[in-house]
Enzyme design. Structure first.
Site, short mmCIF file in Angstrom:
data_model
loop_
_atom_site.label_atom_id
_atom_site.label_comp_id
_atom_site.label_asym_id
_atom_site.label_seq_id
_atom_site.Cartn_x
_atom_site.Cartn_y
_atom_site.Cartn_z
N THR A 180 0.86 -1.17 0.00
CA THR A 180 0.00 0.00 0.00
C THR A 180 0.90 1.22 0.00
O THR A 180 2.03 1.14 0.46
CB THR A 180 -0.88 0.02 1.27
OG1 THR A 180 -1.60 -1.21 1.33
CG2 THR A 180 -1.85 1.17 1.28
N VAL A 209 -11.88 -6.19 -1.21
CA VAL A 209 -11.50 -4.82 -0.88
C VAL A 209 -10.97 -4.81 0.55
O VAL A 209 -11.58 -5.40 1.44
CB VAL A 209 -12.70 -3.85 -1.00
CG1 VAL A 209 -12.30 -2.45 -0.55
CG2 VAL A 209 -13.23 -3.84 -2.42
N GLY A 232 -0.86 -2.61 5.90
CA GLY A 232 -0.73 -3.84 6.68
C GLY A 232 -1.81 -4.84 6.35
O GLY A 232 -2.38 -4.83 5.25
N THR A 233 -2.10 -5.69 7.30
CA THR A 233 -3.11 -6.73 7.14
C THR A 233 -4.48 -6.06 7.06
O THR A 233 -5.10 -5.77 8.08
CB THR A 233 -3.08 -7.69 8.35
OG1 THR A 233 -1.74 -7.93 8.73
CG2 THR A 233 -3.77 -9.00 8.02
N GLY A 234 -4.94 -5.80 5.83
CA GLY A 234 -6.11 -4.95 5.62
C GLY A 234 -7.32 -5.33 6.43
O GLY A 234 -7.99 -4.48 7.01
#
Length: 317
Positions: A180, A209, A232-234
């Site tokens: 990201t 998403v 990071g870990t979305g």
């Protein structure tokens, strides 16, 4: 007059320093420095925080080193689906797009949503049509292709896994990197802004998403306290509303910027196996860039100062 400042990130993850060439590391350092300098120049000329984060994220999208725009990762179906978000701390106006494949710079589409739509988040074809109606030329998804990302998809398939970014002797390990990009800024008028953009996760299910285009999860700005962009870990950043939680800890808990960002990144996210980091600037111009992964591409610069950039943890610049 505030001390204007911009901070950026290009993703976080595990370090591959042992196999990293000095030349490759310098490419990342140079890219981060140049993008910080571009943001500084805009702010020095009296530009708004909103314009500074827009331009910084556009430049990060254009750089194939990072997983947003050109250099975005592939989904399980060999496609690209990009997400972006931008928020104005002065007005609390926000714009976001998700699951777009024909927009060269998703952050510019998000900015159009902020300025010209009563809505906050547009997805897929609707977002692409809106962007085209507001002057953004549609592009072929081929422009996002890089050989490194294609090779990464093949490795992920071979291992039957979903991975979160980069590859090929990069400073932060490609197959564990959270890809990201983002920017936060405070301008000379005291206004805050934040923007986040991503290509998502390699081998992700089409339609997935994450936190990047979600207000309060991957992006948040409010002149009352802070501007935040996450990487990071979305899914964990979504469950914890990580960006907004930092603002809430400052507003309701009276925590300082550093206390609030440390609480979320080092204490709250790991409980849910959340890995990654944030960049944040408060309304006094303090900057925080904590991460609980091994590394995070990052940089910041106050107007008039040289940019400060880093990849590894604070002991390893």
């Amino acid at each position: 007059m505030s001390k204007a400042v911009i901070a950026i990130h290009g993703g976080a993850g595990a370090i591959t320093r042992a196999q990293l060439s000095p030349e490759k590391e310098l490419l990342y350092i140079k890219a981060l420095s140049e993008i910080v300098e571009a943001g500084q120049a805009l702010l020095a000329a009296g530009g708004s925080a909103l314009d500074a984060v827009t331009e910084a994220v556009r430049l990060l999208e254009e750089c194939p080193l990072f997983n947003a725009g050109t250099g975005a990762v592939f989904t399980h179906d060999d496609t690209h689906e990009l997400d972006a978000c931008i928020m104005d701390g002065n007005t609390l106006e926000a714009g976001a797009v998700a699951g777009v494949s024909h927009i060269r710079n998703p952050v510019l589409a998000a900015r159009q949503v902020l300025e010209h739509s009563p809505h906050v988040l547009l997805i897929g074809r609707g977002a692409e049509n809106f962007a085209e109606q507001h002057g953004l030329e549609p592009v072929s998804p081929d422009i996002f292709f890089t050989q490194e990302r294609w090779d990464q998809l093949q490795r992920a398939r071979a291992n039957q896994q979903t991975v979160l970014d980069h590859d090929g002797g990069e400073p932060i390990h490609p197959d564990t990197k959270f890809g990201t990009v983002g920017a936060v800024a405070l301008d000379q008028s005291g206004n805050l802004a934040a923007a986040t953009s991503t290509g998502g996760m390699t081998n992700k299910l089409p339609g997935r998403v994450g936190d990047s285009p979600i207000i309060g999860a991957g992006c948040y700005a409010n002149n009352a306290n802070v501007a935040v962009s996450c990487t990071g870990t979305g899914e964990v950043f979504m469950k914890t509303l990580a960006a907004y939680d930092i603002a809430a800890l400052m507003e309701y808990g009276g925590l300082s910027l550093h206390q609030a960002t440390e609480r979320v990144v080092m204490e709250k996210l790991p409980v849910l196996q959340g890995s990654g980091g944030v960049i944040a600037v408060d309304n006094e111009g303090n900057v925080a860039m904590p991460f609980n992964s091994e590394g995070m591409y990052r940089g910041y610069g106050y107007v008039g100062d040289a940019p400060s950039v880093g990849i590894y943890n604070s002991q390893e610049h």
